[in-house]
Design a protein around this motif. Structure first.
Motif, PDB file in Angstrom:
ATOM      1  N   LEU A  17      29.309  16.114   2.906  1.00 50.18           N
ATOM      2  CA  LEU A  17      29.970  16.235   3.921  1.00 50.18           C
ATOM      3  C   LEU A  17      29.343  15.392   4.829  1.00 50.18           C
ATOM      4  CD1 LEU A  17      32.423  17.881   5.135  1.00 50.18           C
ATOM      5  CD2 LEU A  17      30.933  19.494   6.243  1.00 50.18           C
ATOM      6  N   ILE A  18      29.815  14.295   5.287  1.00 49.66           N
ATOM      7  CA  ILE A  18      29.153  13.187   5.934  1.00 49.66           C
ATOM      8  C   ILE A  18      29.484  13.518   7.484  1.00 49.66           C
ATOM      9  CG2 ILE A  18      29.167  10.815   6.429  1.00 49.66           C
ATOM     10  CD1 ILE A  18      28.415  11.372   3.837  1.00 49.66           C
ATOM     11  N   SER A  19      28.426  13.669   8.277  1.00 52.94           N
ATOM     12  CA  SER A  19      28.252  14.080   9.575  1.00 52.94           C
ATOM     13  C   SER A  19      28.896  13.189  10.473  1.00 52.94           C
ATOM     14  CB  SER A  19      27.000  14.578  10.085  1.00 52.94           C
ATOM     15  OG  SER A  19      26.819  15.356  11.233  1.00 52.94           O
ATOM     16  N   THR A  20      29.139  13.397  11.982  1.00 47.58           N
ATOM     17  CA  THR A  20      29.091  12.131  12.974  1.00 47.58           C
ATOM     18  C   THR A  20      27.999  11.230  12.870  1.00 47.58           C
ATOM     19  OG1 THR A  20      27.962  13.677  14.354  1.00 47.58           O
ATOM     20  CG2 THR A  20      30.574  13.568  14.223  1.00 47.58           C
ATOM     21  N   LYS A  22      37.492  23.761 -10.152  1.00 45.40           N
ATOM     22  CA  LYS A  22      36.386  24.328 -10.651  1.00 45.40           C
ATOM     23  C   LYS A  22      35.479  23.059 -11.022  1.00 45.40           C
ATOM     24  CE  LYS A  22      38.537  28.781 -11.707  1.00 45.40           C
ATOM     25  NZ  LYS A  22      38.284  29.418 -10.579  1.00 45.40           N
ATOM     26  N   GLY A  23      34.031  23.487 -10.575  1.00 44.44           N
ATOM     27  CA  GLY A  23      33.096  22.557 -11.208  1.00 44.44           C
ATOM     28  C   GLY A  23      33.055  21.035 -10.598  1.00 44.44           C
ATOM     29  N   LYS A  24      33.925  20.793  -9.678  1.00 45.38           N
ATOM     30  CA  LYS A  24      34.318  19.411  -9.362  1.00 45.38           C
ATOM     31  C   LYS A  24      33.435  19.022  -8.148  1.00 45.38           C
ATOM     32  CE  LYS A  24      36.997  15.541  -8.469  1.00 45.38           C
ATOM     33  NZ  LYS A  24      36.949  14.641  -9.466  1.00 45.38           N
ATOM     34  N   ARG A  25      32.726  17.786  -8.405  1.00 51.44           N
ATOM     35  CA  ARG A  25      31.962  17.341  -7.274  1.00 51.44           C
ATOM     36  C   ARG A  25      32.806  16.244  -6.803  1.00 51.44           C
ATOM     37  NH1 ARG A  25      25.839  15.579  -7.233  1.00 51.44           N
ATOM     38  NH2 ARG A  25      25.796  14.944  -5.107  1.00 51.44           N
ATOM     39  N   ILE A  26      33.154  16.576  -5.434  1.00 51.48           N
ATOM     40  CA  ILE A  26      33.978  15.583  -4.685  1.00 51.48           C
ATOM     41  C   ILE A  26      33.121  14.543  -3.785  1.00 51.48           C
ATOM     42  CG2 ILE A  26      35.573  17.411  -4.093  1.00 51.48           C
ATOM     43  CD1 ILE A  26      34.603  17.565  -1.123  1.00 51.48           C
ATOM     44  N   GLN A  27      33.900  13.441  -3.522  1.00 55.12           N
ATOM     45  CA  GLN A  27      33.236  12.289  -2.415  1.00 55.12           C
ATOM     46  C   GLN A  27      33.799  12.229  -1.205  1.00 55.12           C
ATOM     47  OE1 GLN A  27      30.628  10.875  -3.951  1.00 55.12           O
ATOM     48  NE2 GLN A  27      31.117  11.756  -5.877  1.00 55.12           N
ATOM     49  N   ASP A  28      33.111  11.614  -0.225  1.00 49.51           N
ATOM     50  CA  ASP A  28      33.782  11.137   0.816  1.00 49.51           C
ATOM     51  C   ASP A  28      34.276  11.993   1.981  1.00 49.51           C
ATOM     52  OD1 ASP A  28      32.786   8.383  -0.116  1.00 49.51           O
ATOM     53  OD2 ASP A  28      34.690   8.291  -1.175  1.00 49.51           O
ATOM     54  N   ALA A  29      33.961  13.246   1.615  1.00 40.11           N
ATOM     55  CA  ALA A  29      34.475  14.037   2.650  1.00 40.11           C
ATOM     56  C   ALA A  29      33.740  14.182   4.224  1.00 40.11           C
ATOM     57  CB  ALA A  29      34.512  15.573   2.277  1.00 40.11           C
ATOM     58  N   LYS A  30      34.366  14.222   5.225  1.00 40.79           N
ATOM     59  CA  LYS A  30      33.822  14.203   6.288  1.00 40.79           C
ATOM     60  C   LYS A  30      33.907  15.311   7.144  1.00 40.79           C
ATOM     61  CE  LYS A  30      34.971   9.198   6.985  1.00 40.79           C
ATOM     62  NZ  LYS A  30      35.571   9.091   5.771  1.00 40.79           N
ATOM     63  N   LEU A  31      33.004  15.573   8.058  1.00 44.53           N
ATOM     64  CA  LEU A  31      32.801  16.777   8.910  1.00 44.53           C
ATOM     65  C   LEU A  31      33.975  17.098   9.850  1.00 44.53           C
ATOM     66  CD1 LEU A  31      30.972  18.993   9.871  1.00 44.53           C
ATOM     67  CD2 LEU A  31      30.185  17.760  11.746  1.00 44.53           C
ATOM     68  N   MET A  32      34.701  16.125  10.250  1.00 41.29           N
ATOM     69  CA  MET A  32      36.015  16.164  11.142  1.00 41.29           C
ATOM     70  C   MET A  32      37.023  16.749   9.934  1.00 41.29           C
ATOM     71  SD  MET A  32      37.839  13.123  12.879  1.00 41.29           S
ATOM     72  CE  MET A  32      36.606  12.665  13.644  1.00 41.29           C
TER      73      MET A  32
END
Length: 570
Positions: free
Chosen positions: A44-47, A486-496
């Motif tokens: 989860l990419i922060s600010t 289930k068991g999925k690795r996600i990419q590029d999610a942002k804190l916002m």
């Protein structure tokens, strides 16, 4: 998604998959491991400035700091070079729990940073680390604190880790963190069982605290790494994660099976550096900043005065028991905070300074006419000065390795938008591979702008204000529940993105003012089709300016001590 949905959010401040993944693979964090199999997870990419004040404010509002107004734990006072400590009353934008409450749903919010003073909600709210203490009005409704005290025997806001580390007692610091986790867990269990809620959120700040102060015991590359010390405290960070893994299991046992669960952090963490970059000393060397000291004798005297003030401050922080310090704060309000103020932007000749930095963060400000009280840079020259500084920073090379010192320099207008954008510095620096830390130039021993700390000097600095673990932008998000892959690795999610994602999981529409996006990658395609994202028109996002509240001198002193040990303020 008909009916009233329940969502449980567990915040692990500073948690990082750099530590969690190996421990899960070894079977050491079974409950987090089980959730990773049952749900989806990833960074989860922060600010960009991943300080907790901005990060948590961005999470709770779903908008950038240019709109909500919280860039750091301090912000400039308009028309002055002075600063004030920030708090939730200075934040604009509708909080997640306020948005949920407007639909008649009950919320229970515990220990989220940047929630003091507590806003009225449809449920209850217990403020986080920015509350001055348990004697402040940090709980809404106020009578809830008495209920907790009568049923649980008390409540701890902060473990007081900074003071214990400064006293050379990492053993007591760990014990206090264990105690705080247990007390917060008991309070959460009590409230989950005895209060009505649709959204419940509790934040544990102990991963962040442990990583700040105990990272050197697991970092063999640390200049002061010691096998004997590692044997004593090398399990310190893991022990915190282990206790929180058990706490997660207890909290999950209290929720209905259909509850959607989020585990999240506002940022990640990693090892610090012993290389110091004095931004204002560099600006002086480049001809952009002029200090007021004239002559060797005067300069030496000023440095002696500043260092003496710092040593007094260190003594008050490190040597005195907490109850004595608190009484001193009440008897002499503002004294320690004024010491800190004397060290901020000290000794600058503004009439001969085009560019400066507060040096509490890797940021640079232009002394702009019409904005700064003694600005000398014309507006038509603003971009040229920005360009020059960016070019010179990117060309810097480490004198020891020849590698670039700076990886990127961002213009604030490329990062932030909104009414508060002028409250942030003009340029934001990213150090290459986190190999440098900025610190106030009054700490420099010589005339150069780069220093390498080792031995006793590094040990004292880490106790005082530059901990051995610092923030990284990669936080964590883990989601499990109905419709979640289930068991999925996600990419590029942002804190916002968590603000709208949590609203979506509750079956609620999302305000058009929210800039974050639902993390659709978390959910099954059929679930998304059956439950389309709904956006609603928003009438107002700004906060109530009539309720702005500045910290008193006494409160500022308490907040300053808490933040200085975490590296936010020198």
């Amino acid at each position: 998604m008909k009916g009233k949905k329940k969502v449980l959010v567990i915040g692990l401040d500073g948690a990082t998959f750099d530590l969690i993944e190996p421990w899960v693979a070894e079977g050491k964090l079974p409950n987090l491991g089980a959730l990773m199999k049952q749900g989806s997870w990833g960074h989860l990419i922060s600010t960009l400035q991943s300080n907790s004040a901005q990060a948590w404010s961005t999470f709770m509002t779903g908008i950038n700091a240019g709109k909500h107004g919280i860039f750091d734990f301090i912000r400039p006072i308009p028309g002055s070079y002075k600063v004030q400590f920030t708090n939730a009353s200075l934040r604009d934008g509708k909080s997640l729990w306020k948005a949920v409450g407007e639909y008649g749903l009950k919320v229970g919010i515990m220990n989220v940073p940047m929630t003091y003073p507590p806003e009225p909600v449809n449920g209850f709210l217990i403020s986080g680390m920015d509350a001055p203490g348990v004697n402040s009005n940090f709980v809404y409704p106020a009578e809830l604190l008495k209920e907790l005290e009568s049923n649980l025997g008390g409540y701890i806001l902060e473990a007081g880790v900074t003071g214990l580390i400064r006293r050379g007692r990492p053993d007591l610091a760990l014990s206090k963190m264990y105690e705080t986790i247990e007390i917060r867990l008991k309070a959460a269990e009590y409230l989950m069982k005895n209060k009505e809620w649709n959204l419940f959120m509790v934040v544990f700040t102990e991963p962040d605290r442990a990583q700040h102060f105990f990272w050197k015991y697991i970092n063999k590359a640390h200049p002061n790494y010691s096998e004997s010390e590692a044997k004593k405290f090398g399990q310190g960070i893991f022990s915190i994660y282990e206790k929180l893994d058990r706490a997660i299991d207890k909290l999950l046992s209290l929720v209905p099976e259909e509850t959607t669960v989020f585990i999240m952090s506002d940022h990640g963490g990693g090892p610090s550096s012993n290389k110091t970059f004095y931004i204002n000393k560099w600006l002086e060397a480049e001809g952009y900043l002029t200090f007021t000291s004239a002559g060797y004798v005067k300069d030496t005297l000023n440095k002696w005065k500043r260092n003496t003030l710092r040593k007094i401050d260190y003594y008050l922080s490190a040597k005195l028991p907490r109850w004595v310090k608190e009484n001193l704060v009440r008897l002499l309000p503002g004294v320690r905070n004024k010491v800190g103020s004397a060290l901020l932007l000290d000794n600058i000749n503004w009439q001969k300074t085009k560019v400066f930095s507060r040096e509490s963060a890797p940021v640079i400000s232009i002394n702009l006419k019409g904005r700064e009280p003694e600005g000398i840079v014309d507006l038509q020259d603003y971009k040229q000065v920005q360009d020059e500084i960016i070019e010179r920073l990117l060309s810097l090379r480490c004198p020891y390795t020849g590698e670039p010192i700076v990886s990127e320099v961002h213009r604030k207008e490329d990062i932030y938008s909104g009414a508060y954008s002028d409250l942030t510095p003009d340029l934001l620096i990213e150090w290459k591979n986190y190999k440098y830390i900025q610190r106030p130039s009054f700490l420099a021993k010589g005339g150069g702008f780069i220093e390498v700390l080792e031995g006793r000097e590094l040990e004292m600095a880490e106790r005082m204000s530059r901990p051995s673990g610092i923030h990284r932008p990669e936080g964590v998000v883990l989601c499990a529940g109905k419709g979640v892959k289930k068991g999925k690795r996600i990419q590029d999610a942002k804190l916002m993105d968590l603000h709208p994602t949590i609203l979506y999981a509750m079956g609620l529409p999302i305000s058009e003012e929210v800039e974050g996006k639902v993390i659709e990658e978390l959910f099954e395609s059929d679930f998304l089709s059956e439950n389309p994202i709904r956006i609603k028109r928003s009438e107002e996002v700004a906060g109530d300016t009539s309720k702005r509240k500045s910290f008193t001198d006494e409160e500022s002193d308490i907040i300053k001590e808490r933040l200085s040990g975490l590296g936010y303020i020198d």
